[in-house]
Design a protein around this motif. Structure first.
Motif, mmCIF file in Angstrom:
data_model
loop_
_atom_site.group_PDB
_atom_site.id
_atom_site.type_symbol
_atom_site.label_atom_id
_atom_site.label_comp_id
_atom_site.label_asym_id
_atom_site.label_seq_id
_atom_site.Cartn_x
_atom_site.Cartn_y
_atom_site.Cartn_z
ATOM 1 N N ASP A 13 4.438 18.999 -40.578
ATOM 2 C CA ASP A 13 4.666 20.441 -40.628
ATOM 3 C C ASP A 13 3.345 21.196 -40.586
ATOM 4 O OD1 ASP A 13 7.407 20.097 -40.723
ATOM 5 O OD2 ASP A 13 7.539 20.294 -42.901
ATOM 6 N N GLY A 14 2.334 20.664 -41.270
ATOM 7 C CA GLY A 14 1.023 21.316 -41.290
ATOM 8 C C GLY A 14 0.366 21.349 -39.921
ATOM 9 N N GLU A 15 0.424 20.210 -39.213
ATOM 10 C CA GLU A 15 -0.172 20.141 -37.878
ATOM 11 C C GLU A 15 0.552 21.082 -36.929
ATOM 12 O OE1 GLU A 15 -0.958 16.974 -34.212
ATOM 13 O OE2 GLU A 15 -0.011 16.252 -36.044
ATOM 14 N N LYS A 16 1.877 21.052 -36.977
ATOM 15 C CA LYS A 16 2.672 21.910 -36.101
ATOM 16 C C LYS A 16 2.373 23.385 -36.381
ATOM 17 C CE LYS A 16 6.803 20.462 -35.313
ATOM 18 N NZ LYS A 16 8.238 20.143 -35.351
ATOM 19 N N LYS A 17 2.304 23.747 -37.663
ATOM 20 C CA LYS A 17 2.046 25.141 -38.039
ATOM 21 C C LYS A 17 0.670 25.587 -37.544
ATOM 22 C CE LYS A 17 1.890 28.293 -41.946
ATOM 23 N NZ LYS A 17 1.988 28.460 -43.381
ATOM 24 N N ALA A 18 -0.345 24.730 -37.710
ATOM 25 C CA ALA A 18 -1.697 25.069 -37.267
ATOM 26 C C ALA A 18 -1.755 25.271 -35.752
ATOM 27 C CB ALA A 18 -2.682 23.983 -37.694
ATOM 28 N N LEU A 19 -1.095 24.389 -35.003
ATOM 29 C CA LEU A 19 -1.091 24.508 -33.542
ATOM 30 C C LEU A 19 -0.350 25.767 -33.094
ATOM 31 C CD1 LEU A 19 -0.459 20.780 -32.562
ATOM 32 C CD2 LEU A 19 -2.591 22.063 -32.269
ATOM 33 N N ILE A 20 0.789 26.036 -33.712
ATOM 34 C CA ILE A 20 1.574 27.225 -33.350
ATOM 35 C C ILE A 20 0.810 28.496 -33.713
ATOM 36 C CG2 ILE A 20 3.676 28.523 -33.908
ATOM 37 C CD1 ILE A 20 5.125 25.781 -33.973
ATOM 38 N N ASN A 21 0.120 28.497 -34.849
ATOM 39 C CA ASN A 21 -0.683 29.668 -35.222
ATOM 40 C C ASN A 21 -1.778 29.940 -34.199
ATOM 41 O OD1 ASN A 21 0.780 30.259 -37.517
ATOM 42 N ND2 ASN A 21 -0.614 29.194 -38.902
ATOM 43 N N ARG A 22 -2.447 28.882 -33.752
ATOM 44 C CA ARG A 22 -3.482 29.052 -32.722
ATOM 45 C C ARG A 22 -2.886 29.618 -31.441
ATOM 46 N NH1 ARG A 22 -8.459 25.863 -32.007
ATOM 47 N NH2 ARG A 22 -9.182 25.274 -34.061
ATOM 48 N N LEU A 23 -1.747 29.064 -31.027
ATOM 49 C CA LEU A 23 -1.103 29.541 -29.803
ATOM 50 C C LEU A 23 -0.639 30.985 -29.942
ATOM 51 C CD1 LEU A 23 0.923 26.378 -28.774
ATOM 52 C CD2 LEU A 23 -1.058 27.357 -27.584
ATOM 53 N N SER A 24 -0.184 31.355 -31.113
ATOM 54 C CA SER A 24 0.240 32.743 -31.331
ATOM 55 C C SER A 24 -0.940 33.700 -31.213
ATOM 56 C CB SER A 24 0.905 32.885 -32.702
ATOM 57 O OG SER A 24 2.121 32.170 -32.732
ATOM 58 N N ARG A 25 -2.099 33.291 -31.751
ATOM 59 C CA ARG A 25 -3.301 34.131 -31.611
ATOM 60 C C ARG A 25 -3.696 34.264 -30.144
ATOM 61 N NH1 ARG A 25 -4.824 31.386 -36.306
ATOM 62 N NH2 ARG A 25 -6.199 29.987 -35.197
ATOM 63 N N ILE A 26 -3.628 33.157 -29.411
ATOM 64 C CA ILE A 26 -3.968 33.182 -27.984
ATOM 65 C C ILE A 26 -2.979 34.076 -27.234
ATOM 66 C CG2 ILE A 26 -4.089 31.783 -25.869
ATOM 67 C CD1 ILE A 26 -5.127 29.466 -27.746
ATOM 68 N N GLU A 27 -1.712 33.956 -27.565
ATOM 69 C CA GLU A 27 -0.687 34.799 -26.945
ATOM 70 C C GLU A 27 -1.000 36.279 -27.192
ATOM 71 O OE1 GLU A 27 4.182 34.789 -26.806
ATOM 72 O OE2 GLU A 27 3.203 34.283 -28.702
ATOM 73 N N GLY A 28 -1.421 36.603 -28.414
ATOM 74 C CA GLY A 28 -1.802 37.978 -28.730
ATOM 75 C C GLY A 28 -3.000 38.434 -27.907
#
Length: 97
Positions: A13-28
């Protein structure tokens, strides 16, 4: 269906959350660049933001690659799947284009 779409990788869950957070910032960041273009921002300002997105994607790829090597590649080599090394070499070639 292509082989890469059929394989799965269980992530914590931690790895997935970290990757998704990075992608969300990039999307922004991408949305921000789109807004800059819509508002006729100066070229160098748009290019500067584009370079930041490229750096963020490269950083994401490096983190994902490191996780892949530490888990998938190591597990495959231990279990005798030597073709994984060839796949890794091909992948690194794609990243270095």
């Amino acid at each position: 269906m292509n082989e890469c779409c059929m394989r799965k990788k269980e992530r914590s869950d931690g790895e997935k959350k970290a990757l998704i957070n990075r992608l969300s910032r990039i999307e922004g960041q991408i949305r921000g660049i789109k807004g800059m273009v819509e508002k006729d921002a100066y070229c160098t300002d748009v290019i500067t933001q584009t370079a930041a997105v490229c750096a963020a994607l490269n950083s994401f790829s490096k983190e994902l690659l490191a996780n892949h090597i530490r888990s998938c590649v190591c597990e495959d080599i231990i279990s005798g799947k030597d073709e994984t090394v060839d796949e890794l070499v091909e992948l690194i070639g794609k990243l270095m284009k």
